[in-house]
Design a protein around this motif. Structure first.
Motif, PDB file in Angstrom:
ATOM      1  N   LYS A  15     -11.330  10.128   4.170  1.00  0.00           N
ATOM      2  CA  LYS A  15     -10.419  10.955   3.575  1.00  0.00           C
ATOM      3  C   LYS A  15      -9.602  11.621   4.440  1.00  0.00           C
ATOM      4  O   LYS A  15      -8.185  11.605   4.230  1.00  0.00           O
ATOM      5  CB  LYS A  15     -11.225  12.207   2.762  1.00  0.00           C
ATOM      6  CG  LYS A  15     -10.378  13.102   2.068  1.00  0.00           C
ATOM      7  CD  LYS A  15     -11.091  14.288   1.360  1.00  0.00           C
ATOM      8  CE  LYS A  15     -10.490  15.212   0.542  1.00  0.00           C
ATOM      9  NZ  LYS A  15      -8.985  15.848   1.417  1.00  0.00           N
ATOM     10  N   ASP A  42      -5.495  11.197   4.532  1.00  0.00           N
ATOM     11  CA  ASP A  42      -4.709  12.494   4.082  1.00  0.00           C
ATOM     12  C   ASP A  42      -3.953  12.512   5.624  1.00  0.00           C
ATOM     13  O   ASP A  42      -2.571  12.810   5.337  1.00  0.00           O
ATOM     14  CB  ASP A  42      -5.588  13.591   4.213  1.00  0.00           C
ATOM     15  CG  ASP A  42      -6.336  13.805   3.071  1.00  0.00           C
ATOM     16  OD1 ASP A  42      -5.833  13.065   1.974  1.00  0.00           O
ATOM     17  OD2 ASP A  42      -7.140  14.462   2.933  1.00  0.00           O
ATOM     18  N   MET A 100      -0.828   9.884   4.743  1.00  0.00           N
ATOM     19  CA  MET A 100      -0.139  10.026   3.543  1.00  0.00           C
ATOM     20  C   MET A 100       0.847  11.372   3.687  1.00  0.00           C
ATOM     21  O   MET A 100       2.022  11.384   3.297  1.00  0.00           O
ATOM     22  CB  MET A 100      -1.110  10.128   2.353  1.00  0.00           C
ATOM     23  CG  MET A 100      -1.947   9.088   2.170  1.00  0.00           C
ATOM     24  SD  MET A 100      -0.888   7.359   1.890  1.00  0.00           S
ATOM     25  CE  MET A 100       0.132   7.747   0.350  1.00  0.00           C
ATOM     26  N   THR A 101       0.470  12.335   4.235  1.00  0.00           N
ATOM     27  CA  THR A 101       1.064  13.535   4.556  1.00  0.00           C
ATOM     28  C   THR A 101       2.117  13.844   5.293  1.00  0.00           C
ATOM     29  O   THR A 101       3.090  14.432   5.571  1.00  0.00           O
ATOM     30  CB  THR A 101       0.014  14.752   4.584  1.00  0.00           C
ATOM     31  OG1 THR A 101      -0.540  14.537   5.987  1.00  0.00           O
ATOM     32  CG2 THR A 101      -1.040  15.080   3.584  1.00  0.00           C
ATOM     33  N   ARG A 138       3.650   8.736   5.061  1.00  0.00           N
ATOM     34  CA  ARG A 138       4.063   8.479   3.379  1.00  0.00           C
ATOM     35  C   ARG A 138       4.491   6.952   3.341  1.00  0.00           C
ATOM     36  O   ARG A 138       5.435   6.634   2.828  1.00  0.00           O
ATOM     37  CB  ARG A 138       5.266   9.245   3.012  1.00  0.00           C
ATOM     38  CG  ARG A 138       5.004  10.791   3.204  1.00  0.00           C
ATOM     39  CD  ARG A 138       6.143  11.515   2.736  1.00  0.00           C
ATOM     40  NE  ARG A 138       5.894  12.989   2.905  1.00  0.00           N
ATOM     41  CZ  ARG A 138       6.060  13.726   3.897  1.00  0.00           C
ATOM     42  NH1 ARG A 138       6.582  13.247   4.955  1.00  0.00           N
ATOM     43  NH2 ARG A 138       5.743  15.005   4.105  1.00  0.00           N
ATOM     44  N   ALA A 146      -7.448   9.949  -3.510  1.00  0.00           N
ATOM     45  CA  ALA A 146      -6.052   9.950  -2.784  1.00  0.00           C
ATOM     46  C   ALA A 146      -4.841   9.129  -3.453  1.00  0.00           C
ATOM     47  O   ALA A 146      -3.796   9.704  -3.424  1.00  0.00           O
ATOM     48  CB  ALA A 146      -6.315   9.458  -1.647  1.00  0.00           C
ATOM     49  N   LYS A 173      -3.606  11.595  -5.985  1.00  0.00           N
ATOM     50  CA  LYS A 173      -3.086  12.868  -5.361  1.00  0.00           C
ATOM     51  C   LYS A 173      -1.473  12.286  -4.968  1.00  0.00           C
ATOM     52  O   LYS A 173      -0.334  12.934  -4.975  1.00  0.00           O
ATOM     53  CB  LYS A 173      -3.802  13.432  -4.385  1.00  0.00           C
ATOM     54  CG  LYS A 173      -3.038  14.488  -3.564  1.00  0.00           C
ATOM     55  CD  LYS A 173      -4.060  14.966  -2.610  1.00  0.00           C
ATOM     56  CE  LYS A 173      -3.457  16.201  -1.725  1.00  0.00           C
ATOM     57  NZ  LYS A 173      -4.422  16.889  -0.666  1.00  0.00           N
ATOM     58  N   TYR A 174      -1.473  11.349  -4.094  1.00  0.00           N
ATOM     59  CA  TYR A 174      -0.295  10.864  -3.148  1.00  0.00           C
ATOM     60  C   TYR A 174       0.617   9.866  -4.127  1.00  0.00           C
ATOM     61  O   TYR A 174       1.726   9.793  -3.649  1.00  0.00           O
ATOM     62  CB  TYR A 174      -0.748  10.196  -2.140  1.00  0.00           C
ATOM     63  CG  TYR A 174      -1.392  11.364  -1.119  1.00  0.00           C
ATOM     64  CD1 TYR A 174      -0.561  12.510  -0.658  1.00  0.00           C
ATOM     65  CD2 TYR A 174      -2.732  11.279  -0.879  1.00  0.00           C
ATOM     66  CE1 TYR A 174      -1.293  13.126   0.214  1.00  0.00           C
ATOM     67  CE2 TYR A 174      -3.413  12.106   0.015  1.00  0.00           C
ATOM     68  CZ  TYR A 174      -2.470  13.250   0.569  1.00  0.00           C
ATOM     69  OH  TYR A 174      -3.310  14.151   1.334  1.00  0.00           O
ATOM     70  N   LYS A 175       0.111   9.217  -4.899  1.00  0.00           N
ATOM     71  CA  LYS A 175       0.796   8.311  -5.791  1.00  0.00           C
ATOM     72  C   LYS A 175       1.615   7.195  -5.146  1.00  0.00           C
ATOM     73  O   LYS A 175       2.854   7.244  -5.224  1.00  0.00           O
ATOM     74  CB  LYS A 175       1.747   9.197  -6.956  1.00  0.00           C
ATOM     75  CG  LYS A 175       0.890   9.997  -7.871  1.00  0.00           C
ATOM     76  CD  LYS A 175       1.938  10.704  -8.756  1.00  0.00           C
ATOM     77  CE  LYS A 175       0.766  11.443  -9.686  1.00  0.00           C
ATOM     78  NZ  LYS A 175       0.089  12.553  -9.390  1.00  0.00           N
ATOM     79  N   PRO A 176       1.180   6.565  -4.235  1.00  0.00           N
ATOM     80  CA  PRO A 176       2.018   5.511  -3.803  1.00  0.00           C
ATOM     81  C   PRO A 176       2.391   4.402  -4.704  1.00  0.00           C
ATOM     82  O   PRO A 176       2.106   4.327  -5.638  1.00  0.00           O
ATOM     83  CB  PRO A 176       0.948   4.889  -2.585  1.00  0.00           C
ATOM     84  CG  PRO A 176      -0.360   4.942  -3.521  1.00  0.00           C
ATOM     85  CD  PRO A 176      -0.164   6.214  -4.241  1.00  0.00           C
TER      86      PRO A 176
END
Length: 277
Positions: free
Chosen positions: A62, A66, A69-70, A73, A94, A97-100
C-alpha cells in the motif's frame, strides 16, 4: 512542460531478471514510457524454476502504491503476481481511490516452469475484488480454465471462455493461446462493447526463451494504452513487440532453463549483441 507517459507495475520481483517487475520495467522502458513499481513479493528463482516466494506485507505494498500515485500519477497500472488476499484488497482499494485511466490485470497463477504462484483464497479475492475493476485481463489458457472453471482445447473454447470471464464485469478479456497443442498461436480478445471477438494469430516460434512472456505482454499493452491507443490497437502492437522479442531472442543463451525473450530488440540493441558474438 513535457511529461513521460507513466505506467505503474504492481508485481513480484524475479531475481533472475526474466519475468515479473524486472521484465515489466524493461518492456515499458523499451517502448518509450516511464516505469514505476510496487513489489508484491520477492521470489527466489532462475531460468530453471521458482524455489521460494516471500510476500511483501500488505502495508508496504500500500505504501509503495500511495507514494507513486500521489506524486507521479501514472496513466496506467499493470498488475501481475499477487499471492496474498490482503494485497489483493490493498490494490483494489487503491484503484477505487486513485481511478487510473487503465488497469491491465495479468492473473499470474503458474510460472513457466510449472510452479504455483498464488493461494486459492487469493484467486477468489482476485475474481471478486480486482477483475471487475480491470480495463483488460490477460490470462493464459491454464489461468482462464481456473477462472472460468472449464477446459479449453480449441479456439472456439477460448471464445466461449472469454464470454464467461466478461461476466466478472471487466471491460475486456484477452485469452492467450500460446499453449494450444496444434496450429498457429492464436489469442482471443473479447470486449464488453463488441459482440464479435478479435483473433490475433501468428506462427509459432521454436524457442525455449519464453520466460516472462506474459508479464512482458501485459506491460506492453498497459504502455500502449497509456500512449492513447484503443484496447484493440494496444493488444495488436503489444503482441507484435513480444513476437519480435521472441524471434530475436530465440538463439541467445541466458541460463540453463527457460531464458527470457529479448526486450530490447531495436536495431541498436541487436547491433550490440552481434558485436559480442
Amino acid at each position: 512542460m513535457l511529461h513521460y507517459p507513466c505506467i505503474l507495475t504492481i508485481a513480484g520481483s524475479d531475481c533472475s531478471g526474466g519475468a515479473g517487475i524486472q521484465a515489466d520495467i524493461k518492456a515499458i522502458s523499451a517502448l518509450g514510457a516511464y516505469a514505476a513499481s510496487a513489489i508484491t513479493a520477492i521470489t527466489v528463482q532462475n531460468t530453471c524454476g521458482v524455489s521460494d516466494i516471500h510476500p511483501i506485507p500488505a502495508q508496504y505494498v500500500k505504501g509503495q502504491i500511495d507514494a507513486v500515485m500521489t506524486d507521479i500519477r501514472p496513466q496506467a497500472i499493470k498488475i501481475g503476481m499477487i499471492n496474498d488476499v490482503e494485497i489483493v484488497k490493498v490494490i483494489a482499494d487503491a484503484i477505487r481511490k486513485y481511478k487510473p485511466a487503465h488497469v491491465v490485470l495479468d492473473p499470474v497463477m503458474v510460472s513457466t516452469s510449472g510452479c504455483k504462484l498464488i493461494e486459492d483464497k487469493a484467486i477468489e479475492a482476485l475474481t471478486r475484488e480486482l477483475i471487475p475493476l480491470a480495463t483488460l485481463i490477460t490470462p493464459n489458457l491454464r489461468e482462464a480454465e481456473v477462472l472460468a472453471g472449464c477446459p479449453i482445447k480449441t479456439v472456439e473454447d477460448m471464445k466461449q471462455t472469454a464470454d464467461r470471464l466478461l461476466e466478472y464485469q471487466c471491460q475486456a478479456v484477452l485469452i492467450k493461446g500460446g499453449h494450444l497443442e496444434e496450429g498457429d498461436m492464436c489469442d482471443v480478445l473479447k470486449t464488453s462493447q463488441q459482440p464479435e471477438p478479435y483473433l490475433f494469430t501468428a506462427p509459432k516460434v521454436e524457442s525455449k526463451n519464453t520466460h516472462g512472456t506474459g508479464c512482458t505482454l501485459s506491460s506492453a499493452i498497459a504502455t500502449f494504452l497509456a500512449l492513447g491507443n484503443s484496447t484493440e490497437e494496444a493488444v495488436k502492437k503489444a503482441k507484435e513487440y513480444v513476437y519480435q522479442g521472441i524471434v530475436s531472442g530465440k538463439d541467445i543463451h541466458i541460463g540453463e532453463g527457460h531464458g527470457p525473450l529479448n526486450h530490447f530488440h531495436s536495431p541498436v540493441a541487436m547491433h550490440i549483441l552481434s558485436q559480442n558474438e
